[in-house]
Design a protein around this motif. Structure first.
Motif, PDB file in Angstrom:
ATOM      1  N   ASP A 290      13.943   5.965   1.515  1.00  0.00           N
ATOM      2  CA  ASP A 290      13.279   7.090   0.838  1.00  0.00           C
ATOM      3  C   ASP A 290      12.892   6.713  -0.584  1.00  0.00           C
ATOM      4  O   ASP A 290      11.795   7.043  -1.064  1.00  0.00           O
ATOM      5  CB  ASP A 290      14.214   8.312   0.822  1.00  0.00           C
ATOM      6  N   LYS A 291      13.782   6.032  -1.284  1.00  0.00           N
ATOM      7  CA  LYS A 291      13.492   5.615  -2.662  1.00  0.00           C
ATOM      8  C   LYS A 291      12.316   4.657  -2.695  1.00  0.00           C
ATOM      9  O   LYS A 291      11.451   4.737  -3.578  1.00  0.00           O
ATOM     10  CB  LYS A 291      14.715   4.965  -3.275  1.00  0.00           C
ATOM     11  N   ILE A 292      12.317   3.759  -1.725  1.00  0.00           N
ATOM     12  CA  ILE A 292      11.214   2.795  -1.643  1.00  0.00           C
ATOM     13  C   ILE A 292       9.892   3.514  -1.425  1.00  0.00           C
ATOM     14  O   ILE A 292       8.864   3.192  -2.048  1.00  0.00           O
ATOM     15  CB  ILE A 292      11.466   1.786  -0.517  1.00  0.00           C
ATOM     16  N   GLU A 293       9.905   4.520  -0.584  1.00  0.00           N
ATOM     17  CA  GLU A 293       8.684   5.290  -0.324  1.00  0.00           C
ATOM     18  C   GLU A 293       8.225   6.011  -1.588  1.00  0.00           C
ATOM     19  O   GLU A 293       7.024   6.087  -1.896  1.00  0.00           O
ATOM     20  CB  GLU A 293       8.929   6.312   0.805  1.00  0.00           C
ATOM     21  N   GLU A 294       9.209   6.549  -2.335  1.00  0.00           N
ATOM     22  CA  GLU A 294       8.868   7.233  -3.578  1.00  0.00           C
ATOM     23  C   GLU A 294       8.241   6.254  -4.573  1.00  0.00           C
ATOM     24  O   GLU A 294       7.237   6.563  -5.237  1.00  0.00           O
ATOM     25  CB  GLU A 294      10.126   7.863  -4.191  1.00  0.00           C
ATOM     26  N   LEU A 295       8.866   5.060  -4.658  1.00  0.00           N
ATOM     27  CA  LEU A 295       8.335   4.043  -5.569  1.00  0.00           C
ATOM     28  C   LEU A 295       6.925   3.614  -5.166  1.00  0.00           C
ATOM     29  O   LEU A 295       6.039   3.435  -6.012  1.00  0.00           O
ATOM     30  CB  LEU A 295       9.257   2.824  -5.595  1.00  0.00           C
ATOM     31  N   LYS A 296       6.745   3.464  -3.858  1.00  0.00           N
ATOM     32  CA  LYS A 296       5.426   3.082  -3.365  1.00  0.00           C
ATOM     33  C   LYS A 296       4.391   4.151  -3.711  1.00  0.00           C
ATOM     34  O   LYS A 296       3.264   3.856  -4.141  1.00  0.00           O
ATOM     35  CB  LYS A 296       5.472   2.864  -1.846  1.00  0.00           C
ATOM     36  N   ALA A 297       4.822   5.404  -3.534  1.00  0.00           N
ATOM     37  CA  ALA A 297       3.899   6.512  -3.835  1.00  0.00           C
ATOM     38  C   ALA A 297       3.592   6.536  -5.323  1.00  0.00           C
ATOM     39  O   ALA A 297       2.438   6.739  -5.750  1.00  0.00           O
ATOM     40  CB  ALA A 297       4.501   7.845  -3.392  1.00  0.00           C
ATOM     41  N   LYS A 299       3.705   4.060  -7.444  1.00  0.00           N
ATOM     42  CA  LYS A 299       2.893   2.899  -7.779  1.00  0.00           C
ATOM     43  C   LYS A 299       1.435   3.120  -7.406  1.00  0.00           C
ATOM     44  O   LYS A 299       0.506   2.790  -8.148  1.00  0.00           O
ATOM     45  CB  LYS A 299       3.449   1.673  -7.060  1.00  0.00           C
ATOM     46  N   THR A 300       1.226   3.714  -6.239  1.00  0.00           N
ATOM     47  CA  THR A 300      -0.143   3.988  -5.771  1.00  0.00           C
ATOM     48  C   THR A 300      -0.840   4.965  -6.701  1.00  0.00           C
ATOM     49  O   THR A 300      -2.020   4.815  -7.058  1.00  0.00           O
ATOM     50  CB  THR A 300      -0.098   4.561  -4.345  1.00  0.00           C
ATOM     51  N   GLN A 303      -1.956   3.226  -9.972  1.00  0.00           N
ATOM     52  CA  GLN A 303      -3.101   2.345  -9.722  1.00  0.00           C
ATOM     53  C   GLN A 303      -4.402   3.162  -9.689  1.00  0.00           C
ATOM     54  O   GLN A 303      -5.425   2.764 -10.259  1.00  0.00           O
ATOM     55  CB  GLN A 303      -2.918   1.579  -8.400  1.00  0.00           C
TER      56      GLN A 303
END
Length: 336
Positions: A290-297, A299-300, A303
């Motif tokens: 979940d944290k990774i998904e949040e970070l990915k979101a 980051k996106t 950008q």
């Protein structure tokens, strides 16, 4: 035989004399009266019987019987009966006997000895059999001269008959080789038949021989009884031992079952603990995902904003360029 023990002792071999199988055979012999024996074998009722035991092998019987038959005519008041070996035929004996006044019986040696007044016996087991039936006897032996000389030099014994060897004294007269003559046989046989002192001494020796064997037989029976008792005790111990073995086997089986149950419980506990640890780990993995998904979101999103800012800057520069171009064109127009 009793005297054999001393031989084994000299070589430190543990040996015991427990009797002779001949005694067992003699105990099985059925008693027969002289009257019945005479009637069954067509003998003369009034004459006493002299038994002839010439042996059992062809060559031996031929040699010994030829000598024994020579004394028949010297005892007209007696009847001679030959104990024939079952392995030899009646024709074989008849060829040797010829016209001699003798009778033949087959498979009746022990019956013959029960009713005989005396006997001429070829050296061998028959001498002991005759003695155990209390029959006065003359021991006879004559072999090949060369074979006899070889045997005499190789075998150092005082006597050749079993009776004398067992008693270790000259109970019986032994007529061997050159001593085995018609005259010597006749003299000794006459002595056995007519000399009361000689008869009494011989019967006393036979009695001593029988006692020796009876004692050994009793010892053997005692030994057999001891063996049977020991065997019964061993069998009893074996039964108890088998019972103990079954108890131990049952106890071990129960312990094995309990050990298996405990191992199974321990295994189940370990599985439960492992499943619990796995569930905790899965939960932590989900949190990290979940944290990774949040970070990915996140980051996106950053950008996209940067791209928008750059686009605005580019558009602004383009506008500036267009403005400069317009100014340049206007200046050119003005210059022209």
């Amino acid at each position: 035989l009793p005297f054999e023990k001393k031989f084994y002792d000299e070589y430190r071999v543990d040996a015991h004399f427990v009797g002779h199988p001949l005694l067992d055979e003699l105990q099985k012999v059925k008693h027969i009266t002289k009257e019945n024996f005479v009637r069954q074998n067509q003998l003369e009722h009034k004459k006493e019987i002299i038994a002839l035991l010439p042996g059992s092998r062809k060559q031996e019987v031929s040699r010994m019987l030829e000598i024994m038959l020579k004394v028949v005519g010297r005892f007209p008041n007696y009847q001679f009966v030959i104990a024939c070996a079952p392995s030899l035929t009646e024709d074989f004996y008849k060829k040797i006997v010829g016209n001699a006044n003798v009778h033949l019986v087959f498979n009746k040696t022990y019956q013959l000895l029960q009713v005989a007044s005396a006997a001429l016996v070829t050296s061998g087991t028959a001498t002991l059999e005759t003695a155990l039936f209390y029959v006065p006897e003359v021991v006879c032996y004559k072999g090949n001269p060369i074979s006899y000389l070889i045997a005499k030099n190789l075998i150092k014994v005082k006597y050749i008959s079993l009776v004398n060897l067992i008693m270790d004294k000259p109970v019986l007269k032994e007529l061997i080789q050159n001593d085995l003559t018609e005259i010597n046989i006749s003299d000794e046989l006459k002595c056995l038949l007519t000399d009361p002192k000689r008869q009494r001494r011989l019967l006393d020796d036979y009695e001593e021989l029988k006692k020796l064997y009876d004692k050994k037989l009793n010892d053997l029976e005692k030994l057999q009884n001891d063996y049977n008792n020991a065997l019964a005790e061993i069998n009893s111990l074996n039964l108890n031992h088998e019972s103990k073995i079954e108890e131990v086997k049952k106890d071990l089986l129960e312990k094995a079952k309990e050990e298996k149950r405990l191992l199974k419980e321990e295994h189940n506990k370990q599985v439960r603990d492992l499943n619990k640890d796995i569930n905790v780990l899965i939960g932590k993995i989900k949190e990290n995902v979940d944290k990774i998904e949040e970070l990915k979101a996140l980051k996106t999103g950053n950008q996209d904003k940067t791209i928008e800012d750059l686009s605005q800057k580019i558009n602004s520069q383009d506008e500036k360029i267009d403005s400069i171009k317009k100014k340049n064109k206007k200046l050119e127009e003005e210059n022209s």
